[in-house]
Write a protein that holds these residues in place. Structure first.
Motif: not given
Length: 447
Positions: A22, A47, A188, A185, A174, A66, A176-177, A91, A183, A49
């Protein structure tokens, strides 16, 4: 248009980072004399939820983490259909890939006119290339029943079909953060990888039209699951299970295959070789033609000899180990997930955007973890990150769900002594113990 990796290293060198597969970069700088700070990075195995729950009362440690994962922008209609199967779904990772693996396998059986795995396998690559374009099970099955060669396109398989090796020629990733323990969205980003020219151009065997009249003598097609209901990868099970269930429901609503409804037999891989081998043996005894799984690349590698010996098909929606591309499979192994040779490039790009200077890559000790670890290392070195600024660590994942949690105390100490500003963690649910250990070592995780 992407900036070259070398220029990113030169211009973004001020950003501190922890590479848990990440990456995140802010304008804030650590005050002189403050504690060592790192940023976390992750990959598809963490990564999700559902991942912060693995940290329990310390779930906020993932905020700002991330990472990359194979993912295409999922249409709202597809998400809605998945939630009709599982209203509690939070997810969607590998849901589309699982859906497509089931549909492609069934379409191949219909074109083969048989439940024989060897005949089905010869049609699978062709289902995705050089035929009449179709995008849903009903339309595709109608064409297949008429003996029409088809080119299946769907959510996870949008740009190009399979290579000769039976895996996607192109992929979407993707970035993701995590934000507020879930996460975000809105943050993203998507990036493509691979080449459409890599798709197979071989002509599959001529499709067999069904015999007119009574189909009572036709055996129903049986598809079996080998997905991680339990074990380290269980956090990724709900979306895959929903994808498989949705595919079976929509296939049977469209009349099934070979004149009969398709039968689904559930099965757990347990993220465990022993559990997975037992499930494979049961599927073989039950007459399953296509096995959807396994979840982890390492598990597929362990059970594939059993599957091949039984003459069955192993079709994984989420194996990414690049070395599986050339594994000895007698033409019976396929996957809708792209190999990590593609993800490694996308992940290195994410890391370089943050200007990381001293990077530790932590991986679970199996073919998935160590394979992706090596790929990311190679990509970072190609981009100009010197070998003395990279450190590779591994940990032994628990043997099963009853084993003791991962103890990463020693590894965390090495991260601190190395002076890392970025830590990439390549693992599944058990990798949360790595984050705990890093935080407990006195290293400050930047959010």
């Amino acid at each position: 248009m992407l900036v070259s990796r070398r220029s990113r290293v030169a211009t973004l060198a001020a950003c501190a980072t922890i590479l848990l597969a990440t990456s995140a970069c802010g304008d804030d700088k650590a005050e002189e004399g403050s504690a060592q700070q790192v940023r976390l990075y992750g990959t598809d195995g963490n990564m999700l939820n559902s991942y912060p729950a693995e940290l329990k009362e310390r779930a906020d440690l993932v905020d700002g983490m991330k990472g990359t994962t194979p993912l295409t922008p999922l249409p709202d209609d597809f998400k809605s259909r998945l939630r009709s199967v599982n209203p509690a779904l939070t997810d969607y990772l590998y849901s589309a890939e699982t859906y497509d693996a089931v549909v492609i396998g069934v379409l191949a059986a219909q074109l083969a006119g048989s439940t024989d795995p060897a005949a089905i396998a010869k049609q699978i690559v062709g289902v995705t290339n050089n035929g009449q374009r179709c995008e849903d099970p009903a339309t595709c099955l109608t064409l297949a029943r008429a003996g029409q060669d088809i080119e299946y396109r769907s959510v996870s398989l949008a740009r190009a079909g399979f290579t000769d090796k039976g895996e996607p020629a192109t992929a979407s990733y993707a970035t993701l953060t995590f934000d507020g323990k879930q996460i975000n969205e809105g943050k993203t980003e998507f990036v493509g990888a691979g080449a459409e020219s890599a798709a197979s151009t071989k002509t599959p065997p001529k499709a067999r039209k069904p015999r007119p009249g009574n189909n009572d003598d036709q055996k129903p097609l049986i598809v079996g699951g080998l997905l991680p209901k339990t074990g380290d990868l269980a956090i990724a099970y709900p979306p895959m299970a929903a994808g498989a269930a949705l595919a079976i429901r929509e296939i049977n609503a469209a009349g099934g295959a070979l004149g009969k409804p398709v039968t689904w037999k559930d099965g757990d891989d347990g993220t465990s070789t022993a559990v997975a081998k037992a499930t494979v043996a049961k599927h073989v005894a039950d007459g399953v033609s296509i096995i959807i799984g396994a979840g982890a690349s390492g598990i597929s590698r362990e059970v594939l000899p059993d599957v091949v010996r039984a003459g069955k098909i192993l079709f994984s929606p989420c194996n990414t180990d690049a070395s599986l591309t050339d594994i000895e499979d007698k033409g019976l192994y396929f996957r809708t997930a792209p190999p990590d040779s593609l993800q490694g490039r996308a992940l290195a790009d994410v890391v370089l955007r943050d200007g990381s200077q001293k990077i530790v890559i932590v991986a679970r000790k199996d073919s998935y973890g160590e394979g992706l670890q090596a790929t990311v290392r190679d990509e970072l070195e190609k981009a100009g990150i010197a070998a003395d600024r990279l450190k590779l660590l591994t940990y032994d994942p628990p043997a099963d769900s009853n084993a003791a949690p991962v103890d990463f105390t020693g590894g965390a100490k090495e991260i601190k002594e190395f002076g890392a500003d970025a830590v990439l963690i390549i693992g599944f649910g058990e990798s949360a113990q790595v984050i705990r250990a890093v935080a407990d070592s006195g290293v400050q995780i930047r959010h």
